[in-house]
Enzyme design. Sequence first.
Site, PDB file in Angstrom:
ATOM      1  CE  LYS A 221      -4.516  -1.899   0.832  1.00 39.60           C
ATOM      2  NZ  LYS A 221      -5.595  -1.717   1.859  1.00 39.60           N
ATOM      3  NE  ARG A 255      -7.456  -8.463  -0.141  1.00 42.60           N
ATOM      4  CZ  ARG A 255      -7.395  -7.520  -0.670  1.00 42.60           C
ATOM      5  NH1 ARG A 255      -6.100  -6.713  -0.717  1.00 42.60           N
ATOM      6  NH2 ARG A 255      -7.767  -7.713  -2.715  1.00 42.60           N
TER       7      ARG A 255
HETATM    8  N1  HH2 Z   1      -7.947  -3.404   0.050  1.00 48.94           N
HETATM    9  C1  HH2 Z   1      -7.762  -4.295  -0.955  1.00 48.94           C
HETATM   10  C2  HH2 Z   1      -8.778  -4.583  -1.692  1.00 48.94           C
HETATM   11  N2  HH2 Z   1      -9.662  -5.117   0.063  1.00 48.94           N
HETATM   12  N3  HH2 Z   1     -10.214  -5.678   1.105  1.00 48.94           N
HETATM   13  C3  HH2 Z   1     -10.243  -5.575   3.026  1.00 48.94           C
HETATM   14  N4  HH2 Z   1     -10.608  -6.471   3.736  1.00 48.94           N
HETATM   15  N5  HH2 Z   1      -9.135  -4.471   3.509  1.00 48.94           N
HETATM   16  C4  HH2 Z   1      -8.209  -3.903   2.320  1.00 48.94           C
HETATM   17  O1  HH2 Z   1      -6.886  -4.008   2.992  1.00 48.94           O
HETATM   18  C5  HH2 Z   1      -8.458  -4.380   1.211  1.00 48.94           C
HETATM   19  C6  HH2 Z   1      -9.457  -5.094   0.576  1.00 48.94           C
HETATM   20  C7  HH2 Z   1      -7.290  -3.215  -2.079  1.00 48.94           C
HETATM   21  O2  HH2 Z   1      -5.901  -4.007  -2.133  1.00 48.94           O
HETATM   22  P1  HH2 Z   1      -5.874  -4.788  -3.965  1.00 48.94           P
HETATM   23  O3  HH2 Z   1      -7.026  -5.456  -4.006  1.00 48.94           O
HETATM   24  O4  HH2 Z   1      -4.738  -4.991  -4.366  1.00 48.94           O
HETATM   25  O5  HH2 Z   1      -6.501  -3.688  -4.996  1.00 48.94           O
HETATM   26  P2  HH2 Z   1      -7.316  -3.290  -5.741  1.00 48.94           P
HETATM   27  O6  HH2 Z   1      -8.525  -2.756  -4.656  1.00 48.94           O
HETATM   28  O7  HH2 Z   1      -6.770  -2.528  -7.003  1.00 48.94           O
HETATM   29  O8  HH2 Z   1      -7.852  -4.274  -7.255  1.00 48.94           O
END
Ligand code: HH2
Length: 276
Positions: A221, A255
């Site tokens: 992040k 995660r």
């Molecule tokens: N962060 C992201 C997505 N889902 N869910 C939870 N519970 N906690 C988090 O911190 C969280 C989440 C963002 O990360 P990522 O899925 O890698 O990116 P993107 O939303 O761009 O697909």
Amino acid sequence: MRYDCAGRVLDLTRPGVMGVLNATPDSFSGDGLGGDVAAAVERALAMQDAGAAVIDVGGESTRPGAPPVSVQEECDRVLPLIEQLVPALRVPVSVDTRRAEVMHAAVRAGAGLINDVAALRGLGALEVAAAAGVPVILMHMSGEPATMQAAPRYENVVAEVRAFLAARVEAAVAAGIPRERLLVDPGFGFGKTAAHNLALLKYLEGLAPPGVALSVGLSRKSLIGHVTGAAVQERLPGSVALAALAVRAGARLVRAHDVAATVQAVALAHEVAQAA
Ligand code: HH2
């Protein structure tokens, strides 16, 4: 803490790692797989072998500034993947969505956990999640992904996130979701400055209501980039350090994109936390 995820057990009596599987073309960390189902299944199997306790499938990027996708598009991205993953894996599959229709279809396709960045505030989401009978992660997000990083403001970020999570747990319980089926997540990077994220990490212990497990997502992040200057693909060391700090402060589910490294960090942090 053990959760029944549609017949598969998510055992968080020791902290576990949730492997990220983005069926998106535009995820912030650059790991999105688009529509390549075979590559996604292969990555999920590798994450399971590396020790992931659950695999989290997402079809909508929630990175800052991301445009929303239609329900149809999101279903087209996640459902074929969930259908392939469930029989291929031993561990539960989770669906990362804020839309009731997607939750419903994903659980029908075999998903055993709902991970909602909007904490079931979407239209019909509370009712669908209650009927689905699977565990739910309720995450804090201030605003919408398209605009949330424009000017995040809090009087006291820790107190406000704690109160929000407690209120969403009560709303979920009132809708018929047993408390033992809930986890909460402060939502690092979702409508928060680096200073807000640091404060939440410092006071992580005590953010979750009593008896509700804490989940965190810190992997790759922007906080890591803010502090170290590291580009998104170079944030593994920072991600692992933050995972360890979070577990030391009581997080039960982490995660992560890089499962093997995170599993080691989580195991060690847990042993330190447990040491006599
Ligand atoms: N962060 C992201 C997505 N889902 N869910 C939870 N519970 N906690 C988090 O911190 C969280 C989440 C963002 O990360 P990522 O899925 O890698 O990116 P993107 O939303 O761009 O697909």
